[in-house]
Design an enzyme around this catalytic site. Structure first.
Site, PDB file in Angstrom:
ATOM      1  NE  ARG A  46      -0.209   1.652   3.507  1.00  0.00           N
ATOM      2  CZ  ARG A  46       0.888   2.381   3.668  1.00  0.00           C
ATOM      3  NH1 ARG A  46       2.062   1.827   3.920  1.00  0.00           N
ATOM      4  NH2 ARG A  46       0.850   3.695   3.583  1.00  0.00           N
ATOM      5  N   GLY A  47       0.256   2.392  -0.171  1.00  0.00           N
ATOM      6  CA  GLY A  47       1.026   3.626  -0.339  1.00  0.00           C
ATOM      7  C   GLY A  47       1.182   3.857  -1.830  1.00  0.00           C
ATOM      8  CG  ASP A 236      -3.076   7.985  -1.804  1.00  0.00           C
ATOM      9  OD1 ASP A 236      -2.995   8.538  -0.694  1.00  0.00           O
ATOM     10  OD2 ASP A 236      -2.721   6.807  -2.011  1.00  0.00           O
ATOM     11  CE  LYS A 247      -5.366   5.729   4.046  1.00  0.00           C
ATOM     12  NZ  LYS A 247      -6.360   4.815   3.406  1.00  0.00           N
TER      13      LYS A 247
HETATM   14  O1  MRU Z   1      -4.628   3.255   1.945  1.00  0.00           O
HETATM   15  P1  MRU Z   1      -3.157   3.463   1.882  1.00  0.00           P
HETATM   16  O2  MRU Z   1      -2.436   2.978   3.095  1.00  0.00           O
HETATM   17  O3  MRU Z   1      -2.555   2.938   0.599  1.00  0.00           O
HETATM   18  O4  MRU Z   1      -3.001   5.032   1.854  1.00  0.00           O
HETATM   19  C1  MRU Z   1      -1.737   5.594   1.802  1.00  0.00           C
HETATM   20  C2  MRU Z   1      -1.716   7.052   1.909  1.00  0.00           C
HETATM   21  O5  MRU Z   1      -2.728   7.719   1.954  1.00  0.00           O
HETATM   22  C3  MRU Z   1      -0.385   7.708   1.846  1.00  0.00           C
HETATM   23  O6  MRU Z   1      -0.376   8.853   2.625  1.00  0.00           O
HETATM   24  C4  MRU Z   1      -0.087   8.085   0.384  1.00  0.00           C
HETATM   25  O7  MRU Z   1      -0.208   6.963  -0.441  1.00  0.00           O
HETATM   26  C5  MRU Z   1       1.251   8.668   0.217  1.00  0.00           C
HETATM   27  S1  MRU Z   1       2.489   7.437   0.507  1.00  0.00           S
HETATM   28  C6  MRU Z   1       4.017   8.030   0.165  1.00  0.00           C
END
Ligand code: MRU
Length: 347
Positions: A46-47, A236, A247
């Protein structure tokens, strides 16, 4: 180890299973692109940048899976695989960006079917390597904004685990610490999947950066008491007007920062900017299973009344006016974002 790597001997892509951290450190290996899509959906990985790299390796796997004997037939299979991978999670644009970049390689490539397969693997590896370099570059720009003694609120997980390595917003904090600045982080726990409490806290321990986990929504109170100097988060998908999808909870954090005159920085690679979207209102927001809200993570125990229902929006959109600056590999970009990003890209 990197969050995602290619194992040359096994011809498999390997990922740290982020669902199990910090209790267990497990590596999962996948040899089919459909499994990679499932891993993205289930949040093994994830991320936004990490998901992008997973998409790229997914296309490389699809190339080896395909039985095609002509490049035209292989490209057809890859397009199908790309559409399948893209559906795994909708909000982070890095996934579609990486898949598109991989498919573009097929257009310019001149060689045999087997050579194209190997070329795609090399391209996926290049995307992964570039991610690490870009993160370090943007972190150097961002670290200049951090002062010795800062207490920083950080949302979700944006560290090595959210990328191939190093991290974005957390990378900025790491870089500042490496430069000798003393920093303390208030880690938003980040309900419901607890990326902050589980993953960011785990990373900070390894970097030796002092931190305290706070409940989501606590940052406003801390800011009013003068205990916080900066807020920093990742992204994202960023729209052309500067609106930032990140997020869930980021918007509330940015609002609290704005009301308290505290800078709120968004750190991300340029691959997170979706120039085709005029505003954040057009960003697709993932809604995940209500069970993530109704049950206590990891324990799998329901804590809510039997008939309770929930809505589980995984992301929100922070309007550009609440973001003090973007931290990118092209430098720190200040408002007005639309004009200044053009200048930064032209450079
Ligand atoms: O649902 P996730 O854990 O994939 O969400 C991740 C985030 O919102 C992060 O803040 C975003 O992807 C930036 S990561 C460098």
């Amino acid at each position: 180890m990197r969050t995602i790597t290619w194992n040359d001997d096994a011809q498999k892509v390997e990922m740290i299973d982020q669902r199990l951290l910090p209790q267990e450190f497990m590596i999962n290996a996948y040899e089919q692109y459909q499994e990679v899509a499932d891993a993205i959906r289930a949040m093994v990985i994830r991320g936004a940048p990490a998901i992008g790299a997973a998409g790229a390796f997914g296309i490389a796997l699809a190339a080896y899976q395909s039985k095609a004997s002509t490049t035209a037939a292989l490209i057809e299979d890859l397009e199908e695989a790309g559409a399948f991978l893209n559906k795994a999670r909708p909000t982070a644009v890095n996934l579609a960006w990486a898949v598109r970049r991989m498919l573009k390689e097929t257009v310019v490539f001149d060689g045999s079917v087997d050579e194209l397969r190997d070329h795609l693997l090399a391209s996926a590896k290049a995307i992964a390597d570039e991610d690490v370099e870009i993160n370090k570059r943007l972190s150097e720009f961002g670290a200049a904004l951090i002062e010795d003694g800062d207490h920083i609120v950080h949302h979700c997980n944006t560290g090595a685990l959210a990328t191939v390595d190093w991290g974005t917003a957390l990378g900025v904090i790491r870089m500042a610490q490496e430069q000798g600045k003393k920093i303390h982080v208030f880690v938003d726990e980040t309900r419901p999947r607890l990326q902050g409490a589980r993953l960011t806290a785990w990373e900070l321990e390894q970097y030796g950066i002092p931190y305290d986990i706070i409940t989501d929504g606590a940052s406003g109170y801390l800011m009013r008491r003068g205990l916080v100097q900066k807020a920093i988060f990742g992204a994202d998908r960023v729209a052309a007007n500067g609106d930032v999808a990140n997020k869930i909870g980021t918007y509330m954090l940015a609002l609290a920062a704005y009301d308290n005159g505290i800078p709120a920085f968004a750190a991300f690679p340029m691959s997170t900017v979706d120039f085709e979207l005029e505003s954040g209102n057009m960003i697709p927001i993932e809604e995940r299973d209500e069970a993530e809200v109704l049950q206590l993570q990891l324990l799998g125990k329901r804590v809510t009344p039997g008939n309770a229902s929930a809505r589980n929006f995984a992301f929100d959109v922070t309007p550009a006016r609440l973001v003090s600056a973007w931290i990118t590999e092209k430098g720190v970009i200040y408002p007005p974002f639309t004009a200044n990003i053009k200048a930064a890209m032209a450079e």
